[in-house]
Design a protein around this motif. Structure first.
Motif, PDB file in Angstrom:
ATOM      1  N   THR A  17     -10.160  12.193  -9.317  1.00 42.43           N
ATOM      2  CA  THR A  17     -11.201  12.620  -8.388  1.00 42.43           C
ATOM      3  C   THR A  17     -10.999  14.086  -8.033  1.00 42.43           C
ATOM      4  O   THR A  17      -9.921  14.639  -8.274  1.00 42.43           O
ATOM      5  CB  THR A  17     -11.175  11.758  -7.105  1.00 42.43           C
ATOM      6  OG1 THR A  17     -12.312  12.075  -6.289  1.00 42.43           O
ATOM      7  CG2 THR A  17      -9.901  12.000  -6.292  1.00 42.43           C
ATOM      8  N   GLU A  59      -8.950  11.236   0.389  1.00 37.74           N
ATOM      9  CA  GLU A  59      -9.612  11.967   1.478  1.00 37.74           C
ATOM     10  C   GLU A  59      -9.103  13.393   1.519  1.00 37.74           C
ATOM     11  O   GLU A  59      -7.975  13.684   1.129  1.00 37.74           O
ATOM     12  CB  GLU A  59      -9.310  11.295   2.820  1.00 37.74           C
ATOM     13  CG  GLU A  59      -9.876   9.921   2.995  1.00 37.74           C
ATOM     14  CD  GLU A  59      -9.584   9.364   4.388  1.00 37.74           C
ATOM     15  OE1 GLU A  59     -10.278   8.426   4.804  1.00 37.74           O
ATOM     16  OE2 GLU A  59      -8.661   9.879   5.045  1.00 37.74           O
ATOM     17  N   LEU A 112     -10.832   5.233 -10.989  1.00 39.22           N
ATOM     18  CA  LEU A 112     -10.543   5.104  -9.566  1.00 39.22           C
ATOM     19  C   LEU A 112     -11.177   3.811  -9.061  1.00 39.22           C
ATOM     20  O   LEU A 112     -12.312   3.818  -8.582  1.00 39.22           O
ATOM     21  CB  LEU A 112     -11.082   6.324  -8.825  1.00 39.22           C
ATOM     22  CG  LEU A 112     -10.314   6.756  -7.571  1.00 39.22           C
ATOM     23  CD1 LEU A 112      -8.937   7.265  -7.940  1.00 39.22           C
ATOM     24  CD2 LEU A 112     -11.087   7.825  -6.825  1.00 39.22           C
ATOM     25  N   GLU A 143      -4.560   7.149  -1.394  1.00 32.84           N
ATOM     26  CA  GLU A 143      -4.003   5.856  -1.019  1.00 32.84           C
ATOM     27  C   GLU A 143      -4.283   4.843  -2.110  1.00 32.84           C
ATOM     28  O   GLU A 143      -5.407   4.787  -2.647  1.00 32.84           O
ATOM     29  CB  GLU A 143      -4.589   5.358   0.303  1.00 32.84           C
ATOM     30  CG  GLU A 143      -3.985   4.015   0.741  1.00 32.84           C
ATOM     31  CD  GLU A 143      -4.590   3.452   2.018  1.00 32.84           C
ATOM     32  OE1 GLU A 143      -5.689   3.898   2.419  1.00 32.84           O
ATOM     33  OE2 GLU A 143      -3.958   2.552   2.606  1.00 32.84           O
ATOM     34  N   SER A 191      -8.300   5.233  -2.816  1.00 39.33           N
ATOM     35  CA  SER A 191      -9.178   6.057  -1.984  1.00 39.33           C
ATOM     36  C   SER A 191      -8.508   7.400  -1.728  1.00 39.33           C
ATOM     37  O   SER A 191      -7.293   7.481  -1.583  1.00 39.33           O
ATOM     38  CB  SER A 191      -9.510   5.365  -0.667  1.00 39.33           C
ATOM     39  OG  SER A 191      -8.330   5.139   0.078  1.00 39.33           O
ATOM     40  N   GLN A 230     -15.985  15.034  -1.436  1.00 37.69           N
ATOM     41  CA  GLN A 230     -15.514  14.431  -2.685  1.00 37.69           C
ATOM     42  C   GLN A 230     -16.682  14.441  -3.658  1.00 37.69           C
ATOM     43  O   GLN A 230     -17.652  13.697  -3.478  1.00 37.69           O
ATOM     44  CB  GLN A 230     -15.012  13.012  -2.431  1.00 37.69           C
ATOM     45  CG  GLN A 230     -14.311  12.382  -3.613  1.00 37.69           C
ATOM     46  CD  GLN A 230     -13.668  11.039  -3.256  1.00 37.69           C
ATOM     47  OE1 GLN A 230     -14.023  10.413  -2.278  1.00 37.69           O
ATOM     48  NE2 GLN A 230     -12.702  10.610  -4.051  1.00 37.69           N
ATOM     49  N   ASP A 289     -11.586   0.299  -6.704  1.00 35.09           N
ATOM     50  CA  ASP A 289     -11.791   0.226  -5.252  1.00 35.09           C
ATOM     51  C   ASP A 289     -10.487   0.108  -4.491  1.00 35.09           C
ATOM     52  O   ASP A 289     -10.469   0.167  -3.261  1.00 35.09           O
ATOM     53  CB  ASP A 289     -12.747  -0.928  -4.901  1.00 35.09           C
ATOM     54  CG  ASP A 289     -12.255  -2.266  -5.414  1.00 35.09           C
ATOM     55  OD1 ASP A 289     -12.997  -3.249  -5.289  1.00 35.09           O
ATOM     56  OD2 ASP A 289     -11.138  -2.318  -5.957  1.00 35.09           O
ATOM     57  N   ARG A 290      -9.373  -0.015  -5.200  1.00 36.97           N
ATOM     58  CA  ARG A 290      -8.075  -0.026  -4.498  1.00 36.97           C
ATOM     59  C   ARG A 290      -7.592   1.397  -4.205  1.00 36.97           C
ATOM     60  O   ARG A 290      -6.647   1.575  -3.452  1.00 36.97           O
ATOM     61  CB  ARG A 290      -7.029  -0.739  -5.359  1.00 36.97           C
ATOM     62  CG  ARG A 290      -7.304  -2.222  -5.600  1.00 36.97           C
ATOM     63  CD  ARG A 290      -6.166  -2.900  -6.326  1.00 36.97           C
ATOM     64  NE  ARG A 290      -5.947  -2.329  -7.662  1.00 36.97           N
ATOM     65  CZ  ARG A 290      -4.918  -1.538  -7.962  1.00 36.97           C
ATOM     66  NH1 ARG A 290      -4.026  -1.211  -7.052  1.00 36.97           N
ATOM     67  NH2 ARG A 290      -4.794  -1.082  -9.198  1.00 36.97           N
ATOM     68  N   GLN A 322      -4.113   0.788  -2.503  1.00 39.66           N
ATOM     69  CA  GLN A 322      -3.911  -0.483  -1.803  1.00 39.66           C
ATOM     70  C   GLN A 322      -3.541  -1.578  -2.796  1.00 39.66           C
ATOM     71  O   GLN A 322      -3.954  -1.532  -3.964  1.00 39.66           O
ATOM     72  CB  GLN A 322      -5.194  -0.873  -1.071  1.00 39.66           C
ATOM     73  CG  GLN A 322      -5.561   0.106   0.048  1.00 39.66           C
ATOM     74  CD  GLN A 322      -6.811  -0.324   0.798  1.00 39.66           C
ATOM     75  OE1 GLN A 322      -7.724  -0.903   0.205  1.00 39.66           O
ATOM     76  NE2 GLN A 322      -6.859  -0.066   2.092  1.00 39.66           N
ATOM     77  N   THR A 330       0.685   5.750   0.160  1.00 36.56           N
ATOM     78  CA  THR A 330      -0.137   6.938   0.411  1.00 36.56           C
ATOM     79  C   THR A 330       0.643   8.176   0.001  1.00 36.56           C
ATOM     80  O   THR A 330       1.822   8.320   0.339  1.00 36.56           O
ATOM     81  CB  THR A 330      -0.514   7.054   1.899  1.00 36.56           C
ATOM     82  OG1 THR A 330      -1.261   5.894   2.272  1.00 36.56           O
ATOM     83  CG2 THR A 330      -1.375   8.289   2.140  1.00 36.56           C
ATOM     84  N   ASN A 352       0.848  -1.194   0.000  1.00 41.14           N
ATOM     85  CA  ASN A 352       0.000   0.000   0.000  1.00 41.14           C
ATOM     86  C   ASN A 352       0.885   1.246   0.000  1.00 41.14           C
ATOM     87  O   ASN A 352       1.953   1.262   0.616  1.00 41.14           O
ATOM     88  CB  ASN A 352      -0.896   0.031   1.237  1.00 41.14           C
ATOM     89  CG  ASN A 352      -1.837  -1.151   1.310  1.00 41.14           C
ATOM     90  OD1 ASN A 352      -2.047  -1.862   0.332  1.00 41.14           O
ATOM     91  ND2 ASN A 352      -2.419  -1.372   2.474  1.00 41.14           N
ATOM     92  N   LYS A 375     -15.760  11.122  -8.880  1.00 43.10           N
ATOM     93  CA  LYS A 375     -14.717  10.107  -8.993  1.00 43.10           C
ATOM     94  C   LYS A 375     -14.767   9.504 -10.381  1.00 43.10           C
ATOM     95  O   LYS A 375     -15.855   9.143 -10.867  1.00 43.10           O
ATOM     96  CB  LYS A 375     -14.906   8.999  -7.961  1.00 43.10           C
ATOM     97  CG  LYS A 375     -14.654   9.431  -6.536  1.00 43.10           C
ATOM     98  CD  LYS A 375     -14.502   8.240  -5.600  1.00 43.10           C
ATOM     99  CE  LYS A 375     -15.785   7.487  -5.430  1.00 43.10           C
ATOM    100  NZ  LYS A 375     -15.648   6.434  -4.393  1.00 43.10           N
TER     101      LYS A 375
END
Lengths: 114, 110
Positions: free
Chosen positions: A47, A68, A61, A78, A66, A54, A63-64, A80, A20, A18, A57
């Motif tokens: 995004t 914020e 993008l 991030e 994200s 937010q 689901d891995r 993942q 970030t 992962n 998107k």
């Protein structure tokens, strides 16, 4: 320096890890954008935020990914379980939500997944 | 079809030449338009906004044709320092996401 700041500038990671990234926008800008750019292509939208919300998107993008922007100031992206296909330059930009206004970019985070 | 398309390039021109880049966009809801310049391995930087009446900034002239959904950038008396990739950018509804074209690379040769 009052421009858009990104950290780190470079990241090498092993597949499956992962990562970030952080972006600090220009302080009075309420819109913040994330883009991804690969060699020879224009930046692709991922995004964007208005303050802490937010608002949109991209289907890019997965689901891995994200993002914020907890207090409407800095943002994190991030990824993942990184894949080799995630290797790219990740660009952050900010703008004012006020009429016709351009986006200002940070210098980007270059991600290499090995 | 991509939402923003540009001349594929690259353009290799001698110093002093005039060069024109073309861009088309497909979303008629696009409200604002820009040309960005990107040097190798650097971030995009705004070159100029594009206004409906056309606008000029020194050696650079931008034109917009909303009916044809077409944008152009003209560079006169090109300099070595103009070598870069030029990105056409459109924006919907004053601040929703900025959509970039693939870029056109320019090399100005001595």
């Amino acid at each position: 320096d009052t421009g858009v700041s990104q950290d780190p500038r470079h990241k090498i990671t092993k597949r499956g890890q992962n990562v970030t990234f952080r972006c600090d926008p220009i302080s009075e800008h309420n819109r913040l954008y994330w883009y991804r750019q690969t060699l020879g292509q224009g930046p692709e939208f991922l995004t964007y935020f208005q303050n802490e919300a937010q608002l949109e998107k991209s289907r890019l993008l997965s689901d891995r990914f994200s993002a914020e922007r907890p207090k409407g100031s800095f943002s994190t992206l991030e990824i993942q379980r990184t894949e080799q296909g995630d290797s790219a330059m990740y660009l952050c930009a900010s703008s004012l939500y006020q009429g016709i206004t351009e986006a200002f970019f940070g210098q980007g985070t270059r991600l290499t997944v090995v | 079809r991509k939402e923003v398309e540009q001349d594929p390039g690259p353009f290799n021109v001698p110093e002093g030449a005039t060069v024109a880049f073309n861009c088309t966009y497909s979303n008629s809801a696009s409200q604002s338009f820009f040309w960005y310049r990107q040097d190798c391995r650097k971030e995009p930087k705004l070159l100029m906004s594009v206004y409906s009446s056309g606008n000029e900034d020194g050696r650079f002239t931008a034109q917009l044709n909303r009916a044809s959904q077409y944008i152009s950038l003209l560079i006169r008396d090109s300099k070595l320092s103009d070598s870069a990739t030029y990105l056409c950018v459109v924006n919907h509804n004053y601040g929703q996401n900025f959509v970039f074209g693939p870029g056109t690379r320019l090399s100005v040769l001595p």
